[in-house]
Scaffold this motif. Structure first.
Motif, short mmCIF file in Angstrom:
data_model
loop_
_atom_site.label_atom_id
_atom_site.label_comp_id
_atom_site.label_asym_id
_atom_site.label_seq_id
_atom_site.Cartn_x
_atom_site.Cartn_y
_atom_site.Cartn_z
N ILE A 82 0.76 -1.19 0.01
CA ILE A 82 -0.04 0.10 0.16
C ILE A 82 0.93 1.17 -0.12
CG2 ILE A 82 -1.77 1.34 1.31
CD1 ILE A 82 -2.99 -0.99 -0.18
N PRO A 83 2.01 1.35 0.81
CA PRO A 83 2.80 2.54 0.67
C PRO A 83 3.36 2.73 -0.52
CG PRO A 83 3.16 1.53 2.87
CD PRO A 83 2.11 0.43 1.99
N LYS A 84 3.90 1.70 -1.10
CA LYS A 84 4.65 1.80 -2.36
C LYS A 84 3.63 2.27 -3.54
CE LYS A 84 7.89 -0.66 -5.32
NZ LYS A 84 8.98 -0.46 -4.99
N MET A 85 2.43 1.60 -3.61
CA MET A 85 1.46 1.95 -4.52
C MET A 85 0.91 3.59 -4.40
SD MET A 85 -0.68 -1.21 -5.52
CE MET A 85 -1.31 -1.69 -3.74
N GLU A 86 0.89 3.90 -2.92
CA GLU A 86 0.36 5.17 -2.73
C GLU A 86 1.32 6.35 -3.12
OE1 GLU A 86 -2.07 7.08 0.86
OE2 GLU A 86 -0.57 5.88 1.57
N ARG A 87 2.79 5.99 -2.82
CA ARG A 87 3.73 6.88 -3.13
C ARG A 87 3.89 7.11 -4.62
NH1 ARG A 87 6.56 4.08 0.95
NH2 ARG A 87 7.78 2.57 -0.75
N ALA A 88 3.37 6.07 -5.28
CA ALA A 88 3.43 6.09 -6.82
C ALA A 88 2.36 6.94 -7.43
CB ALA A 88 3.58 4.52 -7.29
N GLY A 89 1.15 7.17 -6.59
CA GLY A 89 0.33 7.97 -6.86
C GLY A 89 -0.77 7.13 -7.82
N ILE A 90 -0.79 5.72 -7.29
CA ILE A 90 -1.88 4.71 -7.95
C ILE A 90 -3.07 4.73 -7.29
CG2 ILE A 90 -2.26 2.47 -8.67
CD1 ILE A 90 0.93 2.28 -9.26
N ILE A 91 -2.80 4.70 -5.81
CA ILE A 91 -4.01 4.64 -4.89
C ILE A 91 -3.73 5.81 -3.70
CG2 ILE A 91 -4.19 2.34 -4.97
CD1 ILE A 91 -2.98 2.11 -2.00
N THR A 92 -5.17 5.94 -3.18
CA THR A 92 -4.92 6.82 -1.96
C THR A 92 -5.50 5.85 -0.78
OG1 THR A 92 -7.36 7.61 -1.99
CG2 THR A 92 -5.47 9.04 -2.99
N HIS A 93 -4.85 6.08 0.57
CA HIS A 93 -5.23 5.18 1.64
C HIS A 93 -5.47 6.05 2.81
CE1 HIS A 93 -3.98 2.35 4.96
NE2 HIS A 93 -5.00 1.99 4.44
N ASP A 94 -6.75 5.90 3.32
CA ASP A 94 -7.09 6.94 4.50
C ASP A 94 -7.82 5.89 5.38
OD1 ASP A 94 -7.42 9.01 6.07
OD2 ASP A 94 -9.19 9.74 5.07
N SER A 95 -7.46 5.74 6.57
CA SER A 95 -8.33 5.07 7.66
C SER A 95 -8.74 3.82 7.17
CB SER A 95 -9.36 5.88 8.33
OG SER A 95 -8.90 6.98 8.73
N GLY A 96 -7.86 2.94 6.37
CA GLY A 96 -8.16 1.58 6.07
C GLY A 96 -9.24 1.49 4.69
N THR A 97 -9.51 2.75 4.21
CA THR A 97 -10.12 2.69 3.04
C THR A 97 -9.30 3.02 1.47
OG1 THR A 97 -12.28 3.64 3.89
CG2 THR A 97 -11.89 3.85 1.53
N ILE A 98 -9.18 2.25 0.77
CA ILE A 98 -8.19 2.27 -0.36
C ILE A 98 -9.04 2.78 -1.69
CG2 ILE A 98 -6.51 1.18 -2.07
CD1 ILE A 98 -6.37 -0.76 0.54
N GLU A 99 -8.51 3.74 -2.30
CA GLU A 99 -9.12 4.33 -3.49
C GLU A 99 -7.88 4.41 -4.68
OE1 GLU A 99 -12.42 7.87 -5.03
OE2 GLU A 99 -11.59 7.47 -2.86
N LEU A 100 -8.61 3.96 -5.73
CA LEU A 100 -7.68 4.02 -7.08
C LEU A 100 -7.63 5.59 -7.62
CD1 LEU A 100 -8.62 0.98 -9.10
CD2 LEU A 100 -6.65 1.22 -7.90
N THR A 101 -6.62 6.07 -8.16
CA THR A 101 -6.51 7.34 -8.59
C THR A 101 -6.51 7.11 -10.27
OG1 THR A 101 -4.07 7.05 -8.75
CG2 THR A 101 -5.01 8.00 -6.65
N GLU A 102 -6.68 8.31 -10.86
CA GLU A 102 -6.82 8.22 -12.37
C GLU A 102 -5.47 7.76 -12.89
OE1 GLU A 102 -8.94 8.95 -14.59
OE2 GLU A 102 -10.38 9.15 -12.83
N GLU A 103 -4.42 7.76 -12.08
CA GLU A 103 -2.91 7.15 -12.52
C GLU A 103 -3.12 5.68 -12.79
OE1 GLU A 103 0.83 7.63 -13.99
OE2 GLU A 103 -0.46 9.21 -13.03
N ALA A 104 -3.89 4.97 -11.90
CA ALA A 104 -4.13 3.47 -12.02
C ALA A 104 -4.74 3.08 -13.18
CB ALA A 104 -4.89 3.00 -10.85
N ARG A 105 -5.57 3.83 -13.64
CA ARG A 105 -6.34 3.55 -15.20
C ARG A 105 -5.12 3.43 -16.28
NH1 ARG A 105 -9.99 3.66 -11.81
NH2 ARG A 105 -11.33 5.10 -11.39
N ASP A 106 -4.10 3.83 -16.04
CA ASP A 106 -3.23 3.80 -17.26
C ASP A 106 -2.60 2.32 -17.10
OD1 ASP A 106 -3.84 6.24 -17.87
OD2 ASP A 106 -2.30 7.20 -16.83
N LEU A 107 -2.71 1.65 -16.19
CA LEU A 107 -1.73 0.50 -15.71
C LEU A 107 -2.40 -0.70 -16.94
CD1 LEU A 107 -1.27 0.35 -12.00
CD2 LEU A 107 0.33 1.08 -13.57
N ASP A 108 -3.55 -0.55 -17.07
CA ASP A 108 -3.94 -1.80 -18.04
C ASP A 108 -3.19 -2.12 -19.05
OD1 ASP A 108 -5.96 -2.42 -16.11
OD2 ASP A 108 -7.52 -1.26 -17.22
#
Length: 190
Positions: A82-108
């Motif tokens: 989670i920290p690695k993906m968050e530093r990369a800007g792929i996800i946000t993580h707040d109080s146990g909730t994970i959300e994909l960012t727009e950057e994650a859409r480019d991974l496909d």
């Protein structure tokens, strides 16, 4: 820094490099985590991701995994992935909730899983192109009876390419991270 300034800075930040993307996707646990998050429309709880990843890794359903299996996946995902993906800007993580960012859409585009019983699409289209050219050459030199119009052969070629492209698009959608079911790399068996 104001919230507006943070939004502007985030929008103007450069995209991930190929090396960074490959590094993120190099670990199965991160790929499985991304798949699980995408399965939940881009927002889910860390505990749910960890349970699903543990189930996939152990070839079990979520209800069959042990607390030890769940804990091992949870700890690793929470502390490392989670920290690695968050530093990369792929996800946000707040109080146990994970959300994909727009950057994650480019991974496909970087995840092209070819089923074990299939040939790569580039080779398939190369073969289809060669067959089409052979058919055109055969029609041109008069191998086929003239009772079959030349336009019919063009129609056959067009139908072959259209049907192939439609199936290719369908298969790609099924093999993307976030498609229903297990991650694509686990579908061919373990």
């Amino acid at each position: 820094m104001s919230l507006d300034q943070a939004t502007v800075d985030q929008q103007s930040a450069p995209s991930l490099s190929r090396n960074e993307i490959y590094e993120i996707l190099s670990n199965p646990r991160r790929r499985y985590s991304l798949h699980a998050i995408k399965n939940e429309d881009g927002t889910t709880e860390l505990s749910d991701v960890a349970e699903q990843v543990a189930a996939w890794e152990n070839g079990k359903s979520v209800s069959e995994i042990t607390s030890k299996e769940r804990h091992l996946a949870y700890s690793s995902i929470q502390q490392n992935h989670i920290p690695k993906m968050e530093r990369a800007g792929i996800i946000t993580h707040d109080s146990g909730t994970i959300e994909l960012t727009e950057e994650a859409r480019d991974l496909d585009v970087y995840v092209d899983v070819v089923p074990g019983d299939s040939i790569p699409w580039a080779e398939y289209y190369l073969g289809l192109g060669a067959v089409s050219l052979s058919l055109v050459a055969a029609v041109w030199v008069g191998v086929f009876p003239e009772s079959v119009p030349s336009l019919a052969w063009a129609g056959i070629i067009a139908v072959l390419f259209t049907a192939s492209a439609a199936f290719h698009a369908y298969q790609n959608r099924e093999m993307n991270l976030g498609s229903d079911g297990e991650p694509p790399e686990l579908r061919d068996g373990r």
